[in-house]
Scaffold this motif. Structure first.
Motif, mmCIF file in Angstrom:
data_model
loop_
_atom_site.group_PDB
_atom_site.id
_atom_site.type_symbol
_atom_site.label_atom_id
_atom_site.label_comp_id
_atom_site.label_asym_id
_atom_site.label_seq_id
_atom_site.Cartn_x
_atom_site.Cartn_y
_atom_site.Cartn_z
ATOM 1 N N LEU A 266 0.819 -1.215 0.000
ATOM 2 C CA LEU A 266 0.000 0.000 0.000
ATOM 3 C C LEU A 266 0.853 1.265 0.000
ATOM 4 C CD1 LEU A 266 -2.924 -0.887 2.441
ATOM 5 C CD2 LEU A 266 -2.778 -1.188 -0.038
ATOM 6 N N LYS A 267 2.054 1.157 -0.509
ATOM 7 C CA LYS A 267 2.940 2.308 -0.581
ATOM 8 C C LYS A 267 2.250 3.468 -1.304
ATOM 9 C CE LYS A 267 7.372 3.852 -2.492
ATOM 10 N NZ LYS A 267 8.589 3.446 -3.248
ATOM 11 N N GLY A 268 2.289 4.631 -0.685
ATOM 12 C CA GLY A 268 1.688 5.820 -1.284
ATOM 13 C C GLY A 268 0.230 6.025 -0.927
ATOM 14 N N LYS A 269 -0.393 5.042 -0.276
ATOM 15 C CA LYS A 269 -1.799 5.167 0.122
ATOM 16 C C LYS A 269 -1.904 5.803 1.508
ATOM 17 C CE LYS A 269 -3.408 3.056 -3.551
ATOM 18 N NZ LYS A 269 -4.213 3.781 -4.568
ATOM 19 N N VAL A 270 -2.900 6.642 1.680
ATOM 20 C CA VAL A 270 -3.122 7.313 2.954
ATOM 21 C C VAL A 270 -4.493 6.906 3.497
ATOM 22 C CG1 VAL A 270 -3.390 9.530 4.130
ATOM 23 C CG2 VAL A 270 -1.717 9.286 2.268
ATOM 24 N N ALA B 43 0.831 1.360 4.346
ATOM 25 C CA ALA B 43 0.014 2.572 4.250
ATOM 26 C C ALA B 43 0.516 3.642 5.214
ATOM 27 C CB ALA B 43 -1.439 2.242 4.550
ATOM 28 N N THR B 44 0.323 4.882 4.838
ATOM 29 C CA THR B 44 0.511 5.997 5.757
ATOM 30 C C THR B 44 -0.812 6.204 6.482
ATOM 31 O OG1 THR B 44 2.157 7.068 4.350
ATOM 32 C CG2 THR B 44 1.019 8.455 5.949
ATOM 33 N N PHE C 225 -10.235 -2.501 -0.774
ATOM 34 C CA PHE C 225 -10.679 -1.293 -1.468
ATOM 35 C C PHE C 225 -9.519 -0.565 -2.121
ATOM 36 C CE2 PHE C 225 -11.283 3.356 -1.171
ATOM 37 C CZ PHE C 225 -12.339 3.511 -2.053
ATOM 38 N N LEU C 226 -8.413 -0.435 -1.407
ATOM 39 C CA LEU C 226 -7.274 0.326 -1.931
ATOM 40 C C LEU C 226 -6.549 -0.411 -3.044
ATOM 41 C CD1 LEU C 226 -5.779 1.798 1.376
ATOM 42 C CD2 LEU C 226 -7.253 2.921 -0.310
ATOM 43 N N ARG C 227 -6.674 -1.718 -3.079
ATOM 44 C CA ARG C 227 -5.978 -2.512 -4.110
ATOM 45 C C ARG C 227 -6.910 -2.922 -5.234
ATOM 46 N NH1 ARG C 227 -1.909 -6.870 -1.639
ATOM 47 N NH2 ARG C 227 -1.087 -6.585 -3.735
ATOM 48 N N ARG C 228 -8.127 -2.357 -5.254
ATOM 49 C CA ARG C 228 -9.090 -2.743 -6.285
ATOM 50 C C ARG C 228 -8.568 -2.351 -7.668
ATOM 51 N NH1 ARG C 228 -10.145 2.203 -4.562
ATOM 52 N NH2 ARG C 228 -11.335 3.706 -5.764
#
Length: 326
Positions: A103-107, A171-172, A322-325
């Motif tokens: 999830l690098k770059g995801k907040v 994730a951040t 959800f973030l990797r969809r």
């Protein structure tokens, strides 16, 4: 001194000395185990086979739109009410530095509902703020179990556990409050603003309900379409819906907590347009009410550190999905 709680296991009884029959049986185990491994390889066994998750739960996981979620057997807990430290306890997997995992770059912004100090600041939390559709109290004290375990304490502990799991994915993670800042709040409009200013890819507000005894189960609150005053949710209704569906399915699978039997018609979803935290959000966001603190069955789960870890795991998996969809 021994301690039995959410992060400790009770002492195990000493094993009796092995007799000749036990030794003989032990010699047969490697062969039986090898046969099982071969069977699994040929049969294509995996984590989703029968016995790992109830078929109804798997059906709920596959759903892509709000519909009735089937309940799995209730999870058991240690009923300790113990809280984690700032980074949570009992993390699963190998910790990964924020920004270096999948999830690098995801907040992600986590909003622990209420604040443990709210009850001491009635004047501050009772002042009203603009939520777009009308004005509403800055915040509330939240609810508690009959034994006095507060919603604010529950949500903060759950937020710490969830933060640890999401950070392990790279994730951040930002919290709207962390229990070490102002003694009350923040107000609901500020909670939404924190997610907006962080440009969060996903935001979630953690809660537990305070309904009548006998009412139990979880529900996810989705934002309705609002375009009034400072509120405009039209751009986030769709992605928030997707986020909520994924969180609900994973939460059900991990915790076994059934969908609410008193709100949402058994679907596990409720759409609202009267919550400032949703109305004022410009990023995908949902609320989750993890259970009813006034029901004895739900309270036994909500006060269990082991169950809260399952809840954090389910919510985390929903957010990750959800973030990797694609």
């Amino acid at each position: 001194m021994s301690y039995v709680g959410p992060d400790f296991d009770p002492p195990q009884p000493r094993r009796p000395r092995r007799g000749p029959l036990t030794v003989a049986l032990a010699a047969l185990v490697p062969g039986a185990l090898l046969g099982w491994v071969v069977y699994e390889a040929l049969d294509g066994g995996g984590p989703d086979r029968a016995g790992s998750a109830a078929p109804a739960s798997r059906t709920a996981r596959a759903s892509s739109s709000p519909s009735a979620l089937s309940a799995s057997p209730s999870a058991s807990g240690d009923h300790s009410g113990g809280d984690t430290g700032a980074d949570g306890k009992r993390p699963t997997g190998t910790p990964t530095a924020a920004g270096s995992g999948p999830l690098k770059g995801k907040v992600v912004v986590i909003d622990p509902g209420h604040n443990p100090g709210n009850f001491q600041h009635a004047a501050e939390i009772n002042r009203t703020v603009d939520i777009g559709t009308n004005r509403k109290e800055c915040d509330t004290t939240g609810t508690s179990t009959n034994d006095g375990y507060t919603e604010a304490r529950f949500t903060l502990d759950l937020a710490h556990r969830l933060r640890t799991l999401l950070q392990q994915q790279g994730a951040t993670v930002k919290l709207t409050h962390d229990g070490d800042g102002p003694a009350w709040g923040p107000c609901v409009d500020e909670r939404a603003r924190i997610g907006n200013e962080a440009h969060a890819d996903a935001a979630i507000s953690l809660h537990a309900d305070g309904s009548a005894p006998g009412n139990r189960g979880f529900h996810v609150i989705l934002p309705g379409s609002v375009h009034a005053g400072a509120a405009d949710t039209r751009g986030i209704v769709g992605p928030s819906h997707d986020l909520g569906v994924r969180v609900a399915g994973k939460f059900l699978r991990e915790t076994g907590e059934p969908p609410s039997n008193y709100l949402g018609g058994g679907t596990g979803y409720v759409t609202r347009t009267d919550l400032g935290g949703l109305n004022l959000s410009t990023v995908p966001k949902v609320f989750i009410e993890c259970g009813n603190m006034r029901d004895t069955k739900d309270a036994a789960l909500l006060t269990s550190g082991a169950w809260r870890q399952k809840a954090a795991q389910g919510i985390s998996e929903g957010i990750v999905s959800f973030l990797r969809r694609s």
